[in-house]
Scaffold this active site. Structure first.
Site, PDB file in Angstrom:
ATOM      1  N   LYS A  52      11.330   2.345  -2.826  1.00 46.01           N
ATOM      2  CA  LYS A  52      10.439   0.721  -2.589  1.00 46.01           C
ATOM      3  C   LYS A  52      11.072  -0.250  -3.512  1.00 46.01           C
ATOM      4  O   LYS A  52      11.103  -1.167  -3.170  1.00 46.01           O
ATOM      5  CB  LYS A  52       9.052   1.358  -3.242  1.00 46.01           C
ATOM      6  CG  LYS A  52       8.344   2.298  -2.098  1.00 46.01           C
ATOM      7  CD  LYS A  52       7.041   2.732  -2.962  1.00 46.01           C
ATOM      8  CE  LYS A  52       6.731   4.036  -1.998  1.00 46.01           C
ATOM      9  NZ  LYS A  52       5.503   4.965  -2.409  1.00 46.01           N
ATOM     10  N   GLN A  96       2.073   6.156  -7.903  1.00 42.08           N
ATOM     11  CA  GLN A  96       2.927   7.124  -7.089  1.00 42.08           C
ATOM     12  C   GLN A  96       2.144   8.398  -7.145  1.00 42.08           C
ATOM     13  O   GLN A  96       1.961   8.948  -8.226  1.00 42.08           O
ATOM     14  CB  GLN A  96       4.528   7.276  -7.246  1.00 42.08           C
ATOM     15  CG  GLN A  96       5.260   8.217  -6.284  1.00 42.08           C
ATOM     16  CD  GLN A  96       5.184   7.688  -5.093  1.00 42.08           C
ATOM     17  OE1 GLN A  96       5.517   6.431  -4.584  1.00 42.08           O
ATOM     18  NE2 GLN A  96       4.919   8.578  -4.017  1.00 42.08           N
ATOM     19  N   ASP A 119      -1.395  -0.222  -1.998  1.00 42.37           N
ATOM     20  CA  ASP A 119      -1.410   0.887  -1.143  1.00 42.37           C
ATOM     21  C   ASP A 119      -2.688   1.205  -0.242  1.00 42.37           C
ATOM     22  O   ASP A 119      -2.944   2.001   0.541  1.00 42.37           O
ATOM     23  CB  ASP A 119      -1.361   2.045  -2.305  1.00 42.37           C
ATOM     24  CG  ASP A 119       0.148   2.745  -2.173  1.00 42.37           C
ATOM     25  OD1 ASP A 119       1.019   2.419  -1.324  1.00 42.37           O
ATOM     26  OD2 ASP A 119       0.299   3.471  -3.241  1.00 42.37           O
TER      27      ASP A 119
END
Ligand code: NAP
Length: 288
Positions: A52, A96, A119
């Site tokens: 990312k 994450q 997200d």
């Protein structure tokens, strides 16, 4: 059979995003900034976060990784999220997953400001997605929808079977593919670990999306001729190479591919599309 090339498609999308960033900077705007919080030393999580960060650099975003040991207190993590929530120089924040067991994952997600939740995991954003309102659609389903769209795959009236009902892949995809309009209007069936006779269900499907995390679950005799197959699975299996593992999808590619009209490879299919979707959400979070 046509390969749904997520790598090539994602490279094209990155060029489009990079062009937008140049325009933003040229008019004196702020460079989009994504922060990723990484807890612990899990190899797969570290690889995802590094990917990312690399993608952010490629398109001209600022990116920061904040690392904590897996012993970090929940309150330390939540305080950091609140601090980032109120920082006007940060547009997107991801934590994450998975997190260590002593940390309440849902509480962490709920603490992220929905306007920075790129997200799309916050209940507010998930709810907006279900209602078909503008929002951050979570990256993997968003990337799959975009891949279908860029390859102009017909979805209207198609029977779509989704294998897996997780909150980050199966469930949101089922919702998106059943929504009105393109790419949607599918008749969707979701299968999970309690589903019976999955083969009879997949054999009837025009589109199959496998998101189980069970390597090579979908075999050739489970797929009808001409089906579209999207393989979301990425499992590290032991291998006799330098890394000590290789990545396997949920589809037994060599058996399934010859029967398909379109199929994604692993790697190079859904994975790169997930990353560019995160970039698109971050661009949007920055007000562009
Ligand atoms: P997950 O949360 O573990 O969910 C797996 C789903 O599959 C569950 O709904 C489970 O059913 C179902 N399932 C598991 N074994 C099954 C079986 N034998 N028969 C039928 N259903 C079964 O996984 P996830 O987070 O959605 O991820 C799925 C896979 O996609 C993983 O390999 C993950 O690494 C990969 N992934 C890839 C990307 C990407 O960017 N390419 C992004 C996210 C995830 P129950 O609900 O009944 O337990």
């Amino acid at each position: 059979m046509t390969l749904l090339d997520g790598k090539a498609t994602s490279e094209q999308i990155k060029l489009e995003i990079a062009e937008k960033v140049r325009e933003i900077i040229a008019r004196g705007g702020q460079r989009p900034h994504l922060i990723a919080i990484l807890v612990g030393e899990d190899g797969a999580s570290q690889t995802y976060v590094a990917g990312k960060e690399r993608a952010c650099q490629q398109v001209g975003f600022d990116s920061t990784i904040i690392r904590y040991p897996d012993t970090v207190d929940q309150s330390t993590l939540l305080d950091k999220i609140r601090e980032i929530n109120s920082d006007p120089n940060v547009h997107g924040l991801i934590v994450q997953l998975p997190l260590p067991k002593h940390i309440d994952e849902q509480l962490v997600i709920n603490t992220i400001d929905p306007s920075k939740d790129v997200d799309g995991f916050h209940p507010e954003n998930f709810g907006r997605m279900v209602l078909g309102l503008p929002t951050f659609v979570s990256a993997t389903p968003f990337g799959i929808m975009e891949l279908l769209e860029r390859y102009k795959i017909e979805t209207s009236g198609k029977k779509c079977v989704i294998l897996g009902r997780s909150n980050i892949v199966g469930r949101p995809l089922a919702n998106l593919l059943s929504q009105k309009g393109y790419p949607g209007d599918c008749t969707v069936t979701i299968c999970h670990s309690r589903s019976k006779d999955i083969k009879s269900i997949t054999l009837d499907a025009d589109i199959i999306i496998a998101a189980l995390g069970v390597p090579e679950f979908l075999k050739g005799d489970m797929v009808k001729e001409g089906a579209v197959v999207i393989d979301v699975g990425i499992t590290r299996v032991k291998a006799d190479n330098k890394a000590g593992f290789k990545l396997k999808g949920d589809v037994l590619f060599d058996e399934v591919a010859p029967k398909c009209s379109y199929i994604t490879p692993v790697p190079g299919g859904v994975g790169p599309m997930t990353i560019v979707s995160l970039l698109k959400n971050t661009l949007r979070a920055s007000g562009n």
